[in-house]
Design a protein around this motif. Sequence first.
Motif, PDB file in Angstrom:
ATOM      1  N   ASP A 158       0.938  -1.292   0.112  1.00  0.00           N
ATOM      2  CA  ASP A 158      -0.005  -0.074  -0.067  1.00  0.00           C
ATOM      3  C   ASP A 158       0.952   1.314  -0.156  1.00  0.00           C
ATOM      4  OD1 ASP A 158       0.293   1.475   2.767  1.00  0.00           O
ATOM      5  OD2 ASP A 158       0.036  -0.679   3.126  1.00  0.00           O
ATOM      6  N   VAL A 181       0.990   3.915   1.684  1.00  0.00           N
ATOM      7  CA  VAL A 181       1.076   4.571   3.098  1.00  0.00           C
ATOM      8  C   VAL A 181       2.160   3.840   4.028  1.00  0.00           C
ATOM      9  CG1 VAL A 181       0.262   5.399   5.075  1.00  0.00           C
ATOM     10  CG2 VAL A 181      -1.051   5.645   2.915  1.00  0.00           C
ATOM     11  N   TYR A 197       7.091  15.411  -0.019  1.00  0.00           N
ATOM     12  CA  TYR A 197       5.921  15.595   0.676  1.00  0.00           C
ATOM     13  C   TYR A 197       5.474  17.104   0.934  1.00  0.00           C
ATOM     14  CZ  TYR A 197       6.749  10.546   0.853  1.00  0.00           C
ATOM     15  OH  TYR A 197       7.160   9.253   0.757  1.00  0.00           O
ATOM     16  N   GLY A 253      -2.708  16.928   1.012  1.00  0.00           N
ATOM     17  CA  GLY A 253      -3.208  15.827   0.261  1.00  0.00           C
ATOM     18  C   GLY A 253      -2.496  14.780   0.965  1.00  0.00           C
ATOM     19  N   ILE A 254      -1.398  14.726   1.287  1.00  0.00           N
ATOM     20  CA  ILE A 254      -0.384  13.773   2.005  1.00  0.00           C
ATOM     21  C   ILE A 254      -1.000  13.455   3.246  1.00  0.00           C
ATOM     22  CG2 ILE A 254       1.854  13.190   2.742  1.00  0.00           C
ATOM     23  CD1 ILE A 254       1.511  13.160  -0.340  1.00  0.00           C
ATOM     24  N   LEU A 264      -3.845  11.412   2.668  1.00  0.00           N
ATOM     25  CA  LEU A 264      -3.502   9.946   2.570  1.00  0.00           C
ATOM     26  C   LEU A 264      -3.137   9.222   3.761  1.00  0.00           C
ATOM     27  CD1 LEU A 264      -2.655   7.901   0.603  1.00  0.00           C
ATOM     28  CD2 LEU A 264      -0.476   9.002   0.520  1.00  0.00           C
ATOM     29  N   ASP A 308      -6.617   8.659   5.894  1.00  0.00           N
ATOM     30  CA  ASP A 308      -7.413   8.039   5.481  1.00  0.00           C
ATOM     31  C   ASP A 308      -7.087   6.385   5.812  1.00  0.00           C
ATOM     32  OD1 ASP A 308      -9.704   6.702   3.841  1.00  0.00           O
ATOM     33  OD2 ASP A 308      -8.480   6.884   1.978  1.00  0.00           O
ATOM     34  N   HIS A 309      -5.721   6.241   5.649  1.00  0.00           N
ATOM     35  CA  HIS A 309      -5.170   4.886   5.785  1.00  0.00           C
ATOM     36  C   HIS A 309      -5.309   4.361   7.268  1.00  0.00           C
ATOM     37  CE1 HIS A 309      -2.927   1.076   4.223  1.00  0.00           C
ATOM     38  NE2 HIS A 309      -2.690   1.323   5.383  1.00  0.00           N
TER      39      HIS A 309
END
Length: 209
Positions: free
Chosen positions: A83, A85, A116, A126-127, A130, A133-134
């Motif tokens: 994945d 992340v 980043y 946005g990072i 990410l 979210d993960h």
Amino acid sequence: MTAAREQPLELTAISHNEGVDAAVSAARRVIASLLHAGDGSAAEMKEVADRLNAVADHLDEHAPAMDQRMVDMWSGEGITRHDPVTGPENTIAPPLHLTGKDDGSVEGVVALGLPYQGPPGHVHGGISALLLDHTLGVANHWAGQSGMTAELTLRYHRPTPLFEQLTVTGEQIAVDGRKIRTRGAITARGEVCVSADGLFIAKHLPRPR
Ligand SMILES: CCCCCCCCCCCCCCCC(=O)SCCNC(=O)CCNC(=O)[C@H](O)C(C)(C)COP(=O)(O)OP(=O)(O)OC[C@H]1O[C@@H](n2cnc3c(N)ncnc32)[C@H](O)[C@@H]1OP(=O)(O)O
């Protein structure tokens, strides 16, 4: 009474420092070094590009067919290694390493470098999304009821610094039928930089076999 755990429970794959993991670590270094070098570097960039393309040619020559790889990378039922992340096989993963805590939450520590960057000296929004979210998704697994992200609401409280230790946390708050509510945060120096509230819906795309 439950005995205290001596080791934190690993919820993400550990890098082995050999094989593809070692190559991925080297590639992460290349990505950061290219951005550090930039347009004004005295390095011979044509030669650098040729060498990197030769590495990619070598990897492609020895890779399995894409459809086979798309199945193999999902083998087993547990933690994956690919994945974007946490994955030790994924060069774009920072990587964040998450562990489960006895209170039901998950936590990881990471420092992010130049690749980043968003605002000067700080992490791209946005990072942060990410990572959160993960992390919220893994928190749902840890809590025993997981799903797909339906909504992710972020609040950016203060700029998130580059090159500093960031703590990323996630915790499942409530389950109501198929609706799962989860929250988390990114903190630096003990202050919340970004907080997240997620709505996940209990639904899973089956792993390919
Ligand atoms: C032991 C541990 C090991 C560790 C092991 C680690 C495992 C490793 C973890 C990986 C962690 C990855 C974490 C990344 C997670 C992604 O990145 S997931 C990818 C991003 N998300 C997506 O692509 C989702 C795309 N959307 C969809 O597929 C669908 O819209 C959804 C969200 C699944 C919902 O569709 P559906 O199943 O058809 O649901 P539907 O029946 O329409 O609605 C059900 C209910 O939810 C509500 N709902 C649905 N969508 C919404 C919405 N957006 N807003 C509000 N309400 C909604 C509906 O109104 C309905 O409510 P009720 O009428 O029941 O009151």
